[in-house]
Design a protein around this motif. Structure first.
Motif, short mmCIF file in Angstrom:
data_model
loop_
_atom_site.label_atom_id
_atom_site.label_comp_id
_atom_site.label_asym_id
_atom_site.label_seq_id
_atom_site.Cartn_x
_atom_site.Cartn_y
_atom_site.Cartn_z
N PRO A 135 8.13 59.52 -47.47
CA PRO A 135 6.96 60.27 -47.96
C PRO A 135 5.67 60.01 -47.18
N TYR A 136 5.50 58.80 -46.68
CA TYR A 136 4.27 58.44 -45.99
C TYR A 136 4.51 58.39 -44.48
N PRO A 137 3.52 58.06 -43.67
CA PRO A 137 3.71 58.07 -42.21
C PRO A 137 4.96 57.30 -41.78
N TYR A 138 5.72 57.86 -40.86
CA TYR A 138 7.00 57.28 -40.45
C TYR A 138 6.88 55.85 -39.97
N TRP A 139 5.73 55.53 -39.32
CA TRP A 139 5.57 54.20 -38.73
C TRP A 139 5.51 53.09 -39.78
N LEU A 140 5.14 53.44 -41.04
CA LEU A 140 5.11 52.44 -42.11
C LEU A 140 6.48 51.82 -42.35
N TYR A 141 7.51 52.55 -41.99
CA TYR A 141 8.88 52.13 -42.29
C TYR A 141 9.54 51.45 -41.09
N GLU A 142 8.71 51.10 -40.09
CA GLU A 142 9.18 50.34 -38.95
C GLU A 142 8.68 48.90 -39.08
N LEU A 164 -2.48 63.02 -42.22
CA LEU A 164 -3.79 62.43 -41.95
C LEU A 164 -3.72 61.37 -40.86
N GLU A 165 -2.63 60.57 -40.87
CA GLU A 165 -2.52 59.45 -39.94
C GLU A 165 -1.13 59.43 -39.29
N PRO A 166 -0.85 60.36 -38.39
CA PRO A 166 0.47 60.43 -37.77
C PRO A 166 0.73 59.36 -36.71
N ILE A 167 -0.33 58.71 -36.25
CA ILE A 167 -0.21 57.71 -35.19
C ILE A 167 -0.37 56.32 -35.78
N ALA A 168 0.50 55.40 -35.40
CA ALA A 168 0.45 54.04 -35.94
C ALA A 168 -0.84 53.33 -35.55
#
Length: 415
Positions: A177-184, A118-122
């Motif tokens: 599990p969630y969008p990759y940017w959350l983990y940056e 749903l939200e692939p872009i930060a």
């Protein structure tokens, strides 16, 4: 869920290949101001006929007003037992699958909406406490089309917020599990860029529960989903989180209540945007762990809520929960033989050997714990791997148990 988690989670077989496009997107600035959306009183849903294989045109659209109270689900004033499958937006042959479900007599679709898709872009920090989010317009349209297609076939939809892990599903973006940017570091309150390892994932999962920024982002994503679909017919419910992962947190009542308290906060936001739809929640993991001592006062006060558990269990004794009174894990930890099916690996697990009675005792224990609150049970997931020679026994015993108890359910589905 990952087998490396300390909570005794399972590695599940991914039932779908998700088609995701990020070519088109829509930018949305999420406002803290909530709005209310009224839902008209729609006619009751017609009874589905299971004695033959009718054409889908025989079914009335899913346009009734669904609610959850007094220990059951209702369409208008008629008590209803839901039965259906899990599905992912964008799956190929979607309408064909929905048509097949309808002719099987199914009336509920648990729609797995993946935040990473749903939200692939930060998002962009506006510098004033708000963020501009970019949501994928094609994926959003897939969600809308799935709901519309299901409703046209007389199938209601539970919109379920899901994660996605690349180590078990190659359609996912990353091991998180969630969008990759959350983990940056710029996008979480802890300022950590998490390692894409089992330890990094466990740390990130545990840190989520004290991460105000990531929790804000999840709430913002929910606002977008609800405002997008609130006007559509056929939406039965919103499921706040699929199998909440507590990461490194100790298996005890504090962890359970931490998960429930956050879900309640999101549930209140959802309810402010859509006052009429049912809200589905759980404790943590997927098996109702911790429900024994959970305080559900807030959910009972919110009203029109349901509780989701998942049943991938095989042979077990008791009700599936630890009864060791010597420690803090009483009712919080699963018994050893709970996780005996739906695990792929080498050597393969033993075949399923469970019983109707075993499943009934598990379900009944959950029903009994929910009864004082008037909250109904939904078995949101159940299933077995195709390689299990006991798969037919699994479905036979599980279905018989749910039928005996009048429990609503959806099962995994791969066409």
């Amino acid at each position: 869920m990952r087998a490396t988690r300390p909570s005794g989670s399972l590695r599940k077989r991914p039932p779908f290949a998700l088609v995701v496009s990020t070519a088109a997107a829509v930018a949305v600035v999420v406002s803290p101001v909530a709005r209310s959306a009224g839902v008209p009183a729609w006619p009751a849903h017609s009874t589905l006929r299971a004695s033959s294989a009718p054409d889908v045109s025989d079914f009335a659209a899913a346009s009734g007003d669904v609610s959850a109270h007094d220990g059951g689900f209702w369409i208008g004033s008629t008590r209803t037992v839901f039965h259906g499958v899990n599905h992912v937006p964008g799956n190929l042959h979607l309408q064909q699958d929905l048509d097949r479900m309808a002719t099987w007599g199914m009336n509920l679709l648990r729609l797995r909406v993946r935040w990473a898709s749903l939200e692939p872009i930060a998002p962009v920090d506006n510098g004033d406490g708000t963020w501009t989010h970019t949501f994928d317009s094609q994926y959003t349209q897939q969600v809308v089309q799935t709901i519309q297609g299901a409703a046209a076939d007389g199938i209601y939809v539970d919109v379920s917020f899901h994660g996605c892990n690349a180590d078990v599903d190659d359609s996912c973006q990353s091991d998180f599990p969630y969008p990759y940017w959350l983990y940056e570091a710029p996008y979480n309150s802890h300022g950590i860029t998490y390692a894409s390892t089992a330890d990094g994932e466990t740390q990130a999962a545990g840190d989520f529960w004290t991460d105000a920024l990531r929790q804000q982002f999840m709430t913002d994503a929910w606002k977008y989903v609800v405002t997008t679909v609130t006007g559509l017919q056929g939406v039965a419910s919103f499921e706040v989180m699929n199998e909440p992962d507590m990461g490194y947190m100790q298996i005890d009542h504090i962890a359970t209540q931490t998960s429930l308290d956050f879900q309640l906060k999101v549930a209140k936001v959802i309810r402010s945007l859509d006052p009429s739809r049912t809200i589905v929640f759980t404790t943590r993991s997927g098996y109702g762990a911790g429900l024994t001592h959970a305080d559900l006062t807030g959910f009972a006060a919110l009203g029109n809520v349901a509780f989701d558990v998942h049943d991938y269990g095989g042979a077990r004794w008791g009700n599936g929960f630890s009864v060791d009174t010597a420690g803090v894990t009483t009712g919080e930890k699963l018994q050893t033989l709970m996780d005996s099916v739906n695990i792929k690996g080498s050597p393969p697990p033993p075949p399923y050997v469970g019983t109707v009675y075993g499943h009934e005792r598990y379900f009944q224990s959950i029903i009994n714990l929910l009864a004082p609150w008037g909250i109904p049970l939904l078995v949101g997931e159940m299933g077995d791997i195709h390689e299990d020679p006991g798969i037919y026994n699994y479905y036979g015993t599980t279905m018989a148990a749910m039928d005996d108890l009048g429990v609503s359910w959806t099962t995994v589905y791969d066409g």
